[in-house]
Design a protein around this motif. Structure first.
Motif, PDB file in Angstrom:
ATOM      1  N   UNK A 299       0.802  -1.228   0.000  1.00  0.00           N
ATOM      2  CA  UNK A 299       0.000   0.000   0.000  1.00  0.00           C
ATOM      3  C   UNK A 299       0.831   1.273   0.000  1.00  0.00           C
ATOM      4  N   UNK A 300       1.956   1.287   0.724  1.00  0.00           N
ATOM      5  CA  UNK A 300       2.719   2.536   0.848  1.00  0.00           C
ATOM      6  C   UNK A 300       3.824   2.691  -0.196  1.00  0.00           C
ATOM      7  N   UNK A 301       3.855   1.833  -1.206  1.00  0.00           N
ATOM      8  CA  UNK A 301       4.838   1.989  -2.275  1.00  0.00           C
ATOM      9  C   UNK A 301       4.565   3.265  -3.071  1.00  0.00           C
ATOM     10  N   UNK A 302       5.636   3.953  -3.435  1.00  0.00           N
ATOM     11  CA  UNK A 302       5.508   5.129  -4.290  1.00  0.00           C
ATOM     12  C   UNK A 302       5.041   4.711  -5.679  1.00  0.00           C
ATOM     13  N   UNK A 303       4.387   5.659  -6.356  1.00  0.00           N
ATOM     14  CA  UNK A 303       3.899   5.373  -7.715  1.00  0.00           C
ATOM     15  C   UNK A 303       5.048   4.993  -8.647  1.00  0.00           C
ATOM     16  N   UNK A 304       6.203   5.654  -8.498  1.00  0.00           N
ATOM     17  CA  UNK A 304       7.327   5.349  -9.387  1.00  0.00           C
ATOM     18  C   UNK A 304       7.863   3.941  -9.146  1.00  0.00           C
ATOM     19  N   UNK A 305       7.756   3.470  -7.898  1.00  0.00           N
ATOM     20  CA  UNK A 305       8.160   2.094  -7.607  1.00  0.00           C
ATOM     21  C   UNK A 305       7.197   1.123  -8.265  1.00  0.00           C
ATOM     22  N   UNK A 306       5.905   1.397  -8.145  1.00  0.00           N
ATOM     23  CA  UNK A 306       4.908   0.521  -8.762  1.00  0.00           C
ATOM     24  C   UNK A 306       5.065   0.484 -10.277  1.00  0.00           C
ATOM     25  N   UNK A 307       5.351   1.640 -10.860  1.00  0.00           N
ATOM     26  CA  UNK A 307       5.525   1.710 -12.308  1.00  0.00           C
ATOM     27  C   UNK A 307       6.725   0.892 -12.755  1.00  0.00           C
ATOM     28  N   UNK A 308       7.844   1.035 -12.048  1.00  0.00           N
ATOM     29  CA  UNK A 308       9.039   0.287 -12.454  1.00  0.00           C
ATOM     30  C   UNK A 308       8.880  -1.204 -12.161  1.00  0.00           C
ATOM     31  N   UNK A 309       8.119  -1.535 -11.126  1.00  0.00           N
ATOM     32  CA  UNK A 309       7.868  -2.946 -10.828  1.00  0.00           C
ATOM     33  C   UNK A 309       7.049  -3.591 -11.957  1.00  0.00           C
ATOM     34  N   UNK A 310       6.086  -2.844 -12.490  1.00  0.00           N
ATOM     35  CA  UNK A 310       5.294  -3.365 -13.608  1.00  0.00           C
ATOM     36  C   UNK A 310       6.166  -3.552 -14.843  1.00  0.00           C
ATOM     37  N   UNK A 311       7.079  -2.611 -15.076  1.00  0.00           N
ATOM     38  CA  UNK A 311       7.969  -2.736 -16.225  1.00  0.00           C
ATOM     39  C   UNK A 311       8.955  -3.889 -16.027  1.00  0.00           C
ATOM     40  N   UNK A 312       9.423  -4.076 -14.792  1.00  0.00           N
ATOM     41  CA  UNK A 312      10.339  -5.178 -14.499  1.00  0.00           C
ATOM     42  C   UNK A 312       9.685  -6.519 -14.799  1.00  0.00           C
ATOM     43  N   UNK A 313       8.386  -6.637 -14.509  1.00  0.00           N
ATOM     44  CA  UNK A 313       7.679  -7.889 -14.800  1.00  0.00           C
ATOM     45  C   UNK A 313       7.724  -8.201 -16.294  1.00  0.00           C
ATOM     46  N   UNK A 314       7.615  -7.163 -17.125  1.00  0.00           N
ATOM     47  CA  UNK A 314       7.712  -7.348 -18.579  1.00  0.00           C
ATOM     48  C   UNK A 314       9.136  -7.743 -18.966  1.00  0.00           C
ATOM     49  N   UNK A 315      10.111  -7.026 -18.406  1.00  0.00           N
ATOM     50  CA  UNK A 315      11.504  -7.249 -18.790  1.00  0.00           C
ATOM     51  C   UNK A 315      12.009  -8.633 -18.418  1.00  0.00           C
ATOM     52  N   UNK A 316      11.567  -9.154 -17.283  1.00  0.00           N
ATOM     53  CA  UNK A 316      12.107 -10.420 -16.796  1.00  0.00           C
ATOM     54  C   UNK A 316      11.250 -11.627 -17.146  1.00  0.00           C
ATOM     55  N   UNK A 317      10.046 -11.404 -17.642  1.00  0.00           N
ATOM     56  CA  UNK A 317       9.145 -12.527 -17.903  1.00  0.00           C
ATOM     57  C   UNK A 317       9.765 -13.615 -18.786  1.00  0.00           C
ATOM     58  N   UNK A 318      10.462 -13.252 -19.887  1.00  0.00           N
ATOM     59  CA  UNK A 318      11.023 -14.323 -20.735  1.00  0.00           C
ATOM     60  C   UNK A 318      12.205 -15.046 -20.099  1.00  0.00           C
ATOM     61  N   UNK A 319      12.722 -14.519 -18.980  1.00  0.00           N
ATOM     62  CA  UNK A 319      13.948 -15.057 -18.385  1.00  0.00           C
ATOM     63  C   UNK A 319      13.702 -15.765 -17.052  1.00  0.00           C
ATOM     64  N   UNK A 320      12.456 -15.950 -16.663  1.00  0.00           N
ATOM     65  CA  UNK A 320      12.173 -16.414 -15.301  1.00  0.00           C
ATOM     66  C   UNK A 320      12.820 -17.751 -14.981  1.00  0.00           C
ATOM     67  N   UNK A 321      13.064 -18.577 -15.979  1.00  0.00           N
ATOM     68  CA  UNK A 321      13.684 -19.870 -15.717  1.00  0.00           C
ATOM     69  C   UNK A 321      15.209 -19.831 -15.856  1.00  0.00           C
ATOM     70  N   UNK A 322      15.766 -18.653 -16.132  1.00  0.00           N
ATOM     71  CA  UNK A 322      17.221 -18.537 -16.139  1.00  0.00           C
ATOM     72  C   UNK A 322      17.677 -17.186 -15.589  1.00  0.00           C
ATOM     73  N   UNK A 323      17.267 -16.959 -14.350  1.00  0.00           N
ATOM     74  CA  UNK A 323      17.767 -15.836 -13.563  1.00  0.00           C
ATOM     75  C   UNK A 323      18.624 -16.408 -12.442  1.00  0.00           C
ATOM     76  N   UNK A 324      19.846 -15.932 -12.344  1.00  0.00           N
ATOM     77  CA  UNK A 324      20.727 -16.354 -11.255  1.00  0.00           C
ATOM     78  C   UNK A 324      20.788 -15.234 -10.220  1.00  0.00           C
ATOM     79  N   UNK A 325      20.286 -15.499  -9.036  1.00  0.00           N
ATOM     80  CA  UNK A 325      20.339 -14.523  -7.948  1.00  0.00           C
ATOM     81  C   UNK A 325      21.592 -14.780  -7.118  1.00  0.00           C
ATOM     82  N   UNK A 326      22.345 -13.732  -6.874  1.00  0.00           N
ATOM     83  CA  UNK A 326      23.595 -13.882  -6.125  1.00  0.00           C
ATOM     84  C   UNK A 326      23.543 -13.032  -4.862  1.00  0.00           C
ATOM     85  N   UNK A 327      24.356 -13.415  -3.900  1.00  0.00           N
ATOM     86  CA  UNK A 327      24.470 -12.691  -2.638  1.00  0.00           C
ATOM     87  C   UNK A 327      25.722 -11.831  -2.645  1.00  0.00           C
ATOM     88  N   UNK A 328      25.793 -10.895  -1.715  1.00  0.00           N
ATOM     89  CA  UNK A 328      26.983 -10.075  -1.554  1.00  0.00           C
ATOM     90  C   UNK A 328      28.207 -10.968  -1.393  1.00  0.00           C
TER      91      UNK A 328
END
Length: 277
Positions: A142-171
């Motif tokens: 609820x308290x997310x800024x509009x710009x965060x919500x907008x970029x989150x929606x765009x991120x869903x588009x950008x990463x959708x074709x790659x969901x089965x080959x994303x490597x998440x790494x730690x520090x």
């Protein structure tokens, strides 16, 4: 300009490639007098100026690694040049095996997909810090800024074709000689990537730790409205600039003025950029 000068660090060659230039504005600069900002960038057109969008290519063994993916055709007509500039450099986009992300803002990530939302000519694995991935891939609250919500929606588009080959790494987790260092503020998981060459030397891709290089290297207290946490962004910038200067790291910034590569050096009580070459 299709290509930036290449840079060799130890046994590693880093090739600079341009995605084009991004129109931005000094209206985004916080914590600095407007006249001083104008002087540092060498003047503007009614407050507007263009900054580079740089990408970097590294070959390590069988891996062809690209730092960030450019803006695609979604932002400005002066952007989206990376695929053609890759080909001009003799690298087909399909030859890229890994795309290492500094963060998931549009000028770094929209180029992951084509106009139809499909993979943009590559089957690459996406390598991203787990903090950055978690923030932009989680549901809105609820308290997310509009710009965060907008970029989150765009991120869903950008990463959708790659969901089965994303490597998440730690520090600190190694990826092909790269060590991720989370540098929060601009985004929660903004990441600098440190590469230690086999026979000595070091290289750091530092994304948007510095966004307006003519201002923020010499005046690291200057923040931008793009920063989600401005105070934290300043702390991260000072930490990385100090590290780069102390360890004489070759740096490559997404928006560092030509030639894009160089070194951070101490100057007075602050820092300056020393171009490579």
């Amino acid at each position: 300009m299709s290509a930036l000068p290449n840079m060799r660090v130890g046994d590693v060659e880093v090739q600079g490639l341009s995605d084009g230039i991004l129109k931005t504005s000094l209206d985004l600069v916080l914590g600095m007098d407007r006249a001083q900002a104008e002087s540092l960038v060498g003047g503007t057109q009614n407050g507007s100026l263009y900054i580079p969008v740089n990408n970097f290519l590294i070959r390590r063994g069988s891996k062809v690694i690209l730092i960030d993916a450019g803006a695609g055709n979604t932002m400005q007509p002066t952007l989206g040049k990376l695929p053609d500039n890759l080909r001009a450099a003799g690298v087909a986009p399909s030859a890229v095996t890994h795309i290492v992300m500094t963060h998931l803002h549009p000028d770094h990530a929209n180029g992951l997909v084509d106009d139809a939302g499909a993979q943009a000519g590559t089957n690459a694995e996406i390598v991203i810090h787990e903090t950055e991935a978690e923030f932009w891939m989680r549901p809105d609250v609820a308290n997310d800024e509009d710009r965060v919500k907008k970029n989150r929606a765009r991120t869903a588009i950008n990463l959708k074709p790659y969901l089965d080959h994303i490597r998440r790494v730690r520090d600190g987790e190694d990826f092909s000689g790269f060590t991720p260092m989370v540098t929060p503020g601009h985004t929660p998981g903004h990441t600098c990537w440190l590469l230690t060459a086999n026979n000595g030397g070091g290289f750091m891709a530092f994304g948007d730790v510095v966004h307006l290089s003519a201002i923020q290297i010499s005046h690291p207290d200057a923040a931008l409205t793009y920063d989600l946490d401005k105070d934290l962004a300043v702390k991260s910038r000072k930490r990385i600039l100090d590290m780069a200067a102390s360890e004489r790291l070759a740096i490559a910034g997404a928006h560092v003025n030509a030639p894009g590569f160089g070194y951070v050096v101490r100057k007075g009580g602050s820092f300056a950029f020393e171009p490579a070459g």
